[in-house]
Design a protein around this motif. Structure first.
Motif, PDB file in Angstrom:
ATOM      1  N   LEU A   1     -21.961 -10.680  -3.317  1.00 26.14           N
ATOM      2  CA  LEU A   1     -23.233 -10.215  -3.862  1.00 26.14           C
ATOM      3  C   LEU A   1     -23.369 -10.431  -5.363  1.00 26.14           C
ATOM      4  CD1 LEU A   1     -23.729  -6.949  -1.780  1.00 26.14           C
ATOM      5  CD2 LEU A   1     -24.740  -9.207  -1.413  1.00 26.14           C
ATOM      6  N   SER A   2     -22.256 -10.688  -6.047  1.00 23.77           N
ATOM      7  CA  SER A   2     -22.327 -10.997  -7.473  1.00 23.77           C
ATOM      8  C   SER A   2     -21.203 -11.961  -7.823  1.00 23.77           C
ATOM      9  CB  SER A   2     -22.234  -9.726  -8.328  1.00 23.77           C
ATOM     10  OG  SER A   2     -21.029  -9.037  -8.070  1.00 23.77           O
ATOM     11  N   ALA A   3     -21.375 -12.651  -8.933  1.00 25.74           N
ATOM     12  CA  ALA A   3     -20.413 -13.679  -9.340  1.00 25.74           C
ATOM     13  C   ALA A   3     -19.372 -13.068 -10.267  1.00 25.74           C
ATOM     14  CB  ALA A   3     -21.130 -14.840 -10.015  1.00 25.74           C
ATOM     15  N   GLY A   4     -18.370 -12.435  -9.677  1.00 28.13           N
ATOM     16  CA  GLY A   4     -17.293 -11.837 -10.449  1.00 28.13           C
ATOM     17  C   GLY A   4     -16.040 -12.695 -10.418  1.00 28.13           C
ATOM     18  N   TYR A   5     -14.891 -12.033 -10.399  1.00 32.26           N
ATOM     19  CA  TYR A   5     -13.598 -12.721 -10.480  1.00 32.26           C
ATOM     20  C   TYR A   5     -13.425 -13.763  -9.380  1.00 32.26           C
ATOM     21  CZ  TYR A   5      -8.523 -13.335 -10.707  1.00 32.26           C
ATOM     22  OH  TYR A   5      -7.256 -13.872 -10.803  1.00 32.26           O
ATOM     23  N   HIS A   6     -13.810 -13.416  -8.164  1.00 36.52           N
ATOM     24  CA  HIS A   6     -13.568 -14.339  -7.053  1.00 36.52           C
ATOM     25  C   HIS A   6     -14.337 -15.648  -7.224  1.00 36.52           C
ATOM     26  CE1 HIS A   6     -11.100 -11.584  -4.889  1.00 36.52           C
ATOM     27  NE2 HIS A   6     -12.057 -10.694  -4.732  1.00 36.52           N
ATOM     28  N   VAL A   7     -15.548 -15.563  -7.781  1.00 37.93           N
ATOM     29  CA  VAL A   7     -16.336 -16.780  -7.991  1.00 37.93           C
ATOM     30  C   VAL A   7     -15.818 -17.558  -9.192  1.00 37.93           C
ATOM     31  CG1 VAL A   7     -18.618 -17.689  -8.590  1.00 37.93           C
ATOM     32  CG2 VAL A   7     -18.406 -15.862  -6.887  1.00 37.93           C
ATOM     33  N   HIS A   8     -15.619 -16.851 -10.316  1.00 31.73           N
ATOM     34  CA  HIS A   8     -15.282 -17.534 -11.565  1.00 31.73           C
ATOM     35  C   HIS A   8     -13.820 -17.954 -11.656  1.00 31.73           C
ATOM     36  CE1 HIS A   8     -19.215 -16.945 -13.231  1.00 31.73           C
ATOM     37  NE2 HIS A   8     -19.151 -15.636 -13.094  1.00 31.73           N
ATOM     38  N   VAL A   9     -12.955 -17.331 -10.866  1.00 35.80           N
ATOM     39  CA  VAL A   9     -11.531 -17.669 -10.933  1.00 35.80           C
ATOM     40  C   VAL A   9     -11.043 -18.252  -9.604  1.00 35.80           C
ATOM     41  CG1 VAL A   9      -9.192 -16.797 -11.342  1.00 35.80           C
ATOM     42  CG2 VAL A   9     -11.111 -15.922 -12.694  1.00 35.80           C
TER      43      VAL A   9
ATOM     44  N   THR B   1     -18.163  -8.486 -16.788  1.00 34.48           N
ATOM     45  CA  THR B   1     -19.333  -7.763 -17.290  1.00 34.48           C
ATOM     46  C   THR B   1     -20.643  -8.354 -16.778  1.00 34.48           C
ATOM     47  OG1 THR B   1     -19.284  -9.104 -19.316  1.00 34.48           O
ATOM     48  CG2 THR B   1     -18.142  -6.982 -19.368  1.00 34.48           C
ATOM     49  N   SER B   2     -20.667  -9.659 -16.561  1.00 33.89           N
ATOM     50  CA  SER B   2     -21.877 -10.288 -16.044  1.00 33.89           C
ATOM     51  C   SER B   2     -22.161  -9.829 -14.617  1.00 33.89           C
ATOM     52  CB  SER B   2     -21.738 -11.813 -16.093  1.00 33.89           C
ATOM     53  OG  SER B   2     -22.868 -12.444 -15.544  1.00 33.89           O
ATOM     54  N   ALA B   3     -21.109  -9.704 -13.810  1.00 30.34           N
ATOM     55  CA  ALA B   3     -21.281  -9.236 -12.433  1.00 30.34           C
ATOM     56  C   ALA B   3     -21.778  -7.795 -12.414  1.00 30.34           C
ATOM     57  CB  ALA B   3     -19.967  -9.355 -11.670  1.00 30.34           C
ATOM     58  N   VAL B   4     -21.245  -6.970 -13.312  1.00 33.27           N
ATOM     59  CA  VAL B   4     -21.700  -5.580 -13.405  1.00 33.27           C
ATOM     60  C   VAL B   4     -23.170  -5.539 -13.822  1.00 33.27           C
ATOM     61  CG1 VAL B   4     -21.413  -3.409 -14.673  1.00 33.27           C
ATOM     62  CG2 VAL B   4     -19.404  -4.652 -13.844  1.00 33.27           C
ATOM     63  N   ALA B   5     -23.539  -6.382 -14.782  1.00 30.02           N
ATOM     64  CA  ALA B   5     -24.932  -6.440 -15.222  1.00 30.02           C
ATOM     65  C   ALA B   5     -25.851  -6.870 -14.083  1.00 30.02           C
ATOM     66  CB  ALA B   5     -25.064  -7.394 -16.406  1.00 30.02           C
ATOM     67  N   ASP B   6     -25.379  -7.795 -13.249  1.00 29.72           N
ATOM     68  CA  ASP B   6     -26.177  -8.225 -12.095  1.00 29.72           C
ATOM     69  C   ASP B   6     -26.436  -7.054 -11.150  1.00 29.72           C
ATOM     70  OD1 ASP B   6     -26.371 -10.809 -12.989  1.00 29.72           O
ATOM     71  OD2 ASP B   6     -24.805 -11.602 -11.667  1.00 29.72           O
TER      72      ASP B   6
ATOM     73  N   SER C   1     -15.236   0.586  -7.865  1.00 31.30           N
ATOM     74  CA  SER C   1     -14.020   0.199  -8.580  1.00 31.30           C
ATOM     75  C   SER C   1     -14.401  -0.507  -9.870  1.00 31.30           C
ATOM     76  CB  SER C   1     -13.150  -0.743  -7.727  1.00 31.30           C
ATOM     77  OG  SER C   1     -13.781  -2.000  -7.585  1.00 31.30           O
ATOM     78  N   ALA C   2     -13.478  -0.525 -10.817  1.00 31.47           N
ATOM     79  CA  ALA C   2     -13.512  -1.396 -12.001  1.00 31.47           C
ATOM     80  C   ALA C   2     -14.586  -1.088 -13.041  1.00 31.47           C
ATOM     81  CB  ALA C   2     -13.632  -2.865 -11.587  1.00 31.47           C
ATOM     82  N   ALA C   3     -15.687  -0.455 -12.669  1.00 30.20           N
ATOM     83  CA  ALA C   3     -16.781  -0.208 -13.614  1.00 30.20           C
ATOM     84  C   ALA C   3     -17.236   1.244 -13.504  1.00 30.20           C
ATOM     85  CB  ALA C   3     -17.941  -1.159 -13.350  1.00 30.20           C
ATOM     86  N   GLN C   4     -17.976   1.670 -14.499  1.00 33.53           N
ATOM     87  CA  GLN C   4     -18.470   3.045 -14.562  1.00 33.53           C
ATOM     88  C   GLN C   4     -19.995   3.061 -14.487  1.00 33.53           C
ATOM     89  OE1 GLN C   4     -16.573   5.751 -14.591  1.00 33.53           O
ATOM     90  NE2 GLN C   4     -14.629   4.627 -14.717  1.00 33.53           N
TER      91      GLN C   4
END
Length: 238
Positions: free
Chosen positions: A76-84, A137-142, A164-167
């Motif tokens: 649903l968002s481009a986080g670690y799995h997409v970018h790494v 941070t971009s994934a959280v912003a999305d 997880s990972a964000a507040q």
């Protein structure tokens, strides 16, 4: 002029999900991939996973040889799995590329709103959007953007929270939302912004909310048309 030259084979649509040990989650993802293949019979469609399940993406790309491949993240968002993870999997493979993630997308917001209305959302209820969370941070912003769009669609406040990972974390957001309720009949309703049943969906269900909507995919109903369309749009570069 008619020729005997064969038509070029379209790139493989490699649908790549996170992977889960949940049988319900596995069935839900399998159903989505099957419907995508049915909706676009002209496309070769395969599936792979970034974690938990096999086959993984590198071995699947190896098996596909030199075929052109569009890796579509069922995320649903481009986080670690997409970018790494996925970026590393296609590195050095000129015939493979990673498309955008499924979200954010206004069609996902419509699906979230529909889930809430199906759950019997009331005017006096407080709504919390539950997202998986990411160190990116971009994934959280999305995810926050999806929460803002959902608020605009519903015409009410929506708090975006994370598992997880964000507040803020989801249980804390549920507690804070409950403190703002002004009617004895008001409830805290969690809109589950997760793709399928699994570990995070179980955490959302245990967050202390009065109502928790199902994930966007379940194993007891056909995949939503919106999700199928988004997968095909990402494959086509939209």
């Amino acid at each position: 002029m008619i020729t005997d030259q064969p038509l070029a084979t379209p790139p493989v649509l490699l649908a790549c999900s996170h992977g889960t040990s949940s049988p319900a989650g596995q069935r839900a993802i399998e159903a989505l991939v099957e419907v995508v293949a049915t909706r676009a019979p002209e496309l070769p469609v395969s599936a792979a996973f970034v974690d938990v399940q096999d086959p993984d993406v590198p071995s699947t790309l190896d098996a596909l040889g030199e075929s052109q491949v569009q890796v579509v993240p069922l995320l649903l968002s481009a986080g670690y799995h997409v970018h790494v993870d996925l970026a590393e999997a296609v590195e050095g493979r000129d015939h493979a590329r990673v498309t955008g993630a499924l979200g954010p997308d206004s069609r996902l917001v419509r699906l979230l709103a529909r889930r809430l209305h199906e759950a019997g959302l009331r005017e006096e209820d407080a709504v919390v959007l539950a997202a998986a969370g990411s160190s990116n941070t971009s994934a959280v912003a999305d995810c926050r953007h999806v929460g803002e769009e959902l608020a605009a669609t519903l015409g009410r406040r929506v708090t975006t929270a994370f598992l997880s990972a964000a507040q803020p974390r989801l249980p804390d957001a549920v507690t804070q939302a409950r403190s703002r309720l002004t009617s004895p009949s008001a409830r805290v309703v969690v809109a589950t912004y997760l793709l399928a049943p699994g570990y995070f969906a179980d955490l959302a269900a245990a967050s202390g909310a009065d109502v928790v909507t199902p994930p966007l995919l379940t194993d007891d109903e056909p995949p939503a048309t919106e999700l199928v369309e988004i997968v095909l749009d990402r494959y086509r570069g939209r």
